[in-house]
Design a protein around this motif. Structure first.
Motif, short mmCIF file in Angstrom:
data_model
loop_
_atom_site.label_atom_id
_atom_site.label_comp_id
_atom_site.label_asym_id
_atom_site.label_seq_id
_atom_site.Cartn_x
_atom_site.Cartn_y
_atom_site.Cartn_z
N TYR A 131 0.82 -1.20 0.00
CA TYR A 131 0.00 0.00 0.00
C TYR A 131 0.86 1.26 0.00
O TYR A 131 0.60 2.21 -0.73
N ASN A 132 1.90 1.26 0.81
CA ASN A 132 2.80 2.41 0.84
C ASN A 132 3.42 2.68 -0.53
O ASN A 132 3.59 3.83 -0.93
N ARG A 133 3.73 1.60 -1.24
CA ARG A 133 4.27 1.76 -2.60
C ARG A 133 3.23 2.44 -3.49
O ARG A 133 3.54 3.37 -4.22
N ALA A 134 1.99 1.95 -3.37
CA ALA A 134 0.91 2.54 -4.19
C ALA A 134 0.71 4.02 -3.84
O ALA A 134 0.49 4.85 -4.71
N LEU A 135 0.79 4.33 -2.55
CA LEU A 135 0.63 5.72 -2.12
C LEU A 135 1.72 6.61 -2.70
O LEU A 135 1.49 7.71 -3.17
N LYS A 136 2.95 6.09 -2.67
CA LYS A 136 4.08 6.88 -3.19
C LYS A 136 3.89 7.14 -4.68
O LYS A 136 4.13 8.25 -5.16
N GLU A 137 3.43 6.11 -5.37
CA GLU A 137 3.16 6.24 -6.79
C GLU A 137 2.15 7.36 -7.03
O GLU A 137 2.31 8.21 -7.89
N TYR A 138 1.11 7.36 -6.16
CA TYR A 138 0.04 8.34 -6.29
C TYR A 138 0.49 9.77 -5.99
O TYR A 138 0.20 10.72 -6.71
N PHE A 139 1.24 9.92 -4.88
CA PHE A 139 1.61 11.26 -4.43
C PHE A 139 2.80 11.85 -5.19
O PHE A 139 3.03 13.06 -5.17
N LYS A 140 3.57 10.98 -5.85
CA LYS A 140 4.84 11.36 -6.46
C LYS A 140 4.76 12.65 -7.27
O LYS A 140 5.51 13.60 -7.02
N SER A 141 3.79 12.69 -8.19
CA SER A 141 3.75 13.81 -9.13
C SER A 141 3.32 15.13 -8.47
O SER A 141 3.53 16.20 -9.01
N ARG A 142 2.67 15.06 -7.29
CA ARG A 142 2.16 16.29 -6.69
C ARG A 142 2.90 16.68 -5.41
O ARG A 142 2.49 17.59 -4.68
N LEU A 143 3.98 15.95 -5.16
CA LEU A 143 4.72 16.11 -3.93
C LEU A 143 5.17 17.56 -3.69
O LEU A 143 5.11 18.07 -2.57
N SER A 144 5.56 18.23 -4.77
CA SER A 144 6.10 19.59 -4.62
C SER A 144 5.04 20.56 -4.11
O SER A 144 5.34 21.60 -3.56
N GLU A 145 3.75 20.21 -4.30
CA GLU A 145 2.67 21.09 -3.82
C GLU A 145 2.32 20.84 -2.35
O GLU A 145 1.51 21.56 -1.78
N MET A 146 2.89 19.78 -1.78
CA MET A 146 2.47 19.40 -0.43
C MET A 146 3.35 20.04 0.64
O MET A 146 4.41 20.60 0.34
N CYS A 147 2.88 19.97 1.91
CA CYS A 147 3.62 20.63 2.99
C CYS A 147 4.93 19.90 3.26
O CYS A 147 5.12 18.76 2.84
N GLU A 148 5.78 20.58 4.02
CA GLU A 148 7.11 20.03 4.28
C GLU A 148 7.03 18.69 5.00
O GLU A 148 7.73 17.74 4.67
N THR A 149 6.11 18.64 5.99
CA THR A 149 5.96 17.40 6.76
C THR A 149 5.60 16.24 5.84
O THR A 149 6.14 15.14 5.96
N CYS A 150 4.67 16.50 4.93
CA CYS A 150 4.25 15.43 4.03
C CYS A 150 5.40 14.99 3.12
O CYS A 150 5.54 13.82 2.80
N ARG A 151 6.23 15.97 2.74
CA ARG A 151 7.36 15.61 1.87
C ARG A 151 8.32 14.68 2.62
O ARG A 151 8.87 13.76 2.03
N THR A 152 8.47 14.92 3.93
CA THR A 152 9.31 14.01 4.72
C THR A 152 8.63 12.65 4.85
O THR A 152 9.26 11.60 4.74
N ARG A 153 7.31 12.72 5.11
CA ARG A 153 6.57 11.47 5.30
C ARG A 153 6.60 10.60 4.05
O ARG A 153 6.52 9.38 4.14
N PHE A 154 6.68 11.24 2.90
CA PHE A 154 6.75 10.51 1.65
C PHE A 154 7.87 9.47 1.72
O PHE A 154 7.72 8.34 1.27
N ASP A 155 8.97 9.85 2.35
CA ASP A 155 10.09 8.91 2.46
C ASP A 155 9.99 8.02 3.69
O ASP A 155 10.33 6.85 3.64
N THR A 156 9.53 8.59 4.82
CA THR A 156 9.58 7.82 6.07
C THR A 156 8.35 6.96 6.32
O THR A 156 8.46 5.85 6.84
N ASN A 157 7.16 7.47 5.95
CA ASN A 157 5.92 6.78 6.30
C ASN A 157 4.76 7.38 5.51
O ASN A 157 3.97 8.15 6.03
N PRO A 158 4.63 6.99 4.23
CA PRO A 158 3.63 7.60 3.35
C PRO A 158 2.20 7.54 3.91
O PRO A 158 1.40 8.44 3.66
N LEU A 159 1.88 6.52 4.67
CA LEU A 159 0.55 6.38 5.26
C LEU A 159 0.16 7.65 6.02
O LEU A 159 -0.99 8.09 6.00
N ARG A 160 1.15 8.19 6.72
CA ARG A 160 0.95 9.41 7.50
C ARG A 160 0.42 10.57 6.67
O ARG A 160 -0.21 11.48 7.18
#
Ligand code: ATP
Ligand code: MG
Length: 419
Positions: free
Chosen positions: A174-203
């Motif tokens: 699931y985390n892999r699928a989430l990363k796939e989903y969020f990947k293209s819009r990551l630059s629009e997201m908050c700093e915390t989410c950008r960190t979470r993308f690597d550490t814990n995408p579920l968050r």
């Protein structure tokens, strides 16, 4: 004048009965579910929360009250109750006692947050943690306990939402699928989410920023990624809730604020108290005991925020039982009768009846006025003639009637009136 710290609250003498009522209700729920109380320190080693709550959470990342003590240790005021309960379980060898170990606590918790309605820096939680069982029955029982606590308090305007966030193996997919989903819009997201993308995408699904929430709207849902075992477990929990007539909705967005949760997660939510609508949150955390140095032990629990519950009760007109009032006020007319009033009150108190007398050298008239303010059920006035006859008039304040009672019989008179 030194004021109370921001984000904290006093409990005033006129309000404490409300707290006591909620505490008694919690204890009563614990009693019928055969759950035993535990108490852990208000502060722990910071490391316990770093590992037990999780580095990627808001609690650890931003909200902890951490300081160095005089011995140079890093200490943190507990931001929640689970980590301490798990430490207690491991440190005291409870894992080698018969399972399950069912525990509850009522505790203050501390988080450095921006204070607002339903969000304080010191707040209180009633929590239950059950160790040692992985069965769906236990999930259902813990949810029943939470639901029965809210029921007993008379709270109606809450909804139970549940979800399963799977186990380590389904969550990896699931985390892999989430990363796939969020990947293209990551630059629009908050700093915390950008960190979470690597550490814990579920968050990332738990982010409170509007733009991150919007981006997450069409994210893949965990329920589509559950392995067979996790699916079966979730189905069983749901069918047990149905069987007991506990209403719920499945909300695939619930991921809970804390790491180490697995499978069942749930929240009781209200839309009557503004933005901070979650009054109770919980879930299964099968990985945590081992993470904190114990043997592999499944566990599940919840915590309810008492201040939010009280806010909800106030906002939805849920009544508390009446504040306890003195049974009798004994007024004295002169020095001798005041001394007698004191003696009688003391004897009644020794026998378990709440009695009040004058402490302020008030006139009899003022004493009676005060007795009325206190809401005493009965009032007796002692003067010279009462001392002589050994008899007093006891006035029933609710209907104005009165009866002559021997001073030596006051206790049995009141006792009989009590029933
Ligand atoms: P939120 O999303 O509101 O920040 P959370 O996920 O941080 O909640 P938990 O860690 O699950 O909350 O805590 C359990 C319960 O404790 C919450 O559901 C809430 O009722 C209460 N709670 C949490 N933080 C606070 C706070 N700062 N003030 C008052 N109550 C709180
Ligand atoms: Mg929070």
């Amino acid at each position: 004048m030194i004021n109370i710290p921001k984000g904290t609250k006093d409990v005033l003498p006129s309000q404490s009965y409300k707290w006591q009522y909620i505490e008694q209700t919690a204890k009563e729920v614990a009693r019928v579910f055969n759950i035993k109380e535990i108490r852990t320190p208000v502060f722990e080693h910071t490391e316990l929360f770093r590992r037990g709550v999780g580095e990627t959470t808001d609690v650890v990342g931003k909200e902890m009250y951490t300081f160095e003590d005089k011995g140079g240790r890093s200490i943190t005021l507990k931001p929640e109750g689970t980590a301490g309960a798990v430490r207690l379980f491991v440190e005291n060898g409870l894992s080698s006692t018969p399972m399950p170990v069912k525990t509850w606590y009522m505790t203050p918790a501390f988080r450095y947050e921006r204070p607002q309605a339903g969000r304080l820096r010191e707040f209180h939680q009633f929590g239950i943690e059950v160790f040692g069982s992985k069965s769906a029955e236990t999930d259902a029982e813990v949810i029943f306990a939470a639901s029965s606590f809210l029921d007993k308090l008379g709270i109606k305007k809450v909804k139970l939402e549940i979800n399963s966030i799977g186990c380590k193996s389904c969550r990896a997919d699931y985390n892999r699928a989430l990363k796939e989903y969020f990947k293209s819009r990551l630059s629009e997201m908050c700093e915390t989410c950008r960190t979470r993308f690597d550490t814990n995408p579920l968050r990332m699904l738990d982010c409170k920023e509007e733009r991150c929430k919007e981006i997450g709207v069409n994210a893949p849902e965990i329920l589509d990624y559950l392995c067979d075992d996790c699916k079966t477990h979730f189905e069983k929990v749901k069918s047990m809730l149905k069987e007991q007539g506990v209403e719920y909705t499945v909300n695939p967005r619930i991921v809970r604020g804390l790491d180490y949760y697995s499978r069942t997660v749930f929240e009781f939510v209200s839309n009557e108290i503004g933005a901070q609508g979650t009054v109770c949150g919980g879930g299964r955390y099968d990985g945590l005991v081992a993470e904190l140095g114990g043997p592999e032990t499944p566990a599940i629990g919840f915590a309810a925020g008492i201040e939010r519950l009280m806010l909800l009760m106030d906002n939805t007109g849920v009544e508390y039982p009446q504040e306890p009032k003195p049974v009798i006020y004994i007024a004295g007319m002169d020095e001798k009768s005041r001394a007698e009033a004191f003696k009688i009150a003391q004897a009644l108190r020794n026998s378990g009846i709440s009695a009040e007398i004058d402490h302020m050298e008030r006139s009899v008239k003022a004493q009676l006025k005060y007795a009325d303010k206190l809401g005493a059920r009965f009032v007796a006035v002692i003067g010279e003639s009462e001392l002589q006859s050994g008899e007093v008039n006891i006035k029933n304040m609710s209907d104005g009637s009165s009866e002559a009672v021997k001073i030596s019989d006051i206790y049995s008179y009141l006792k009989q009136k009590e029933n």
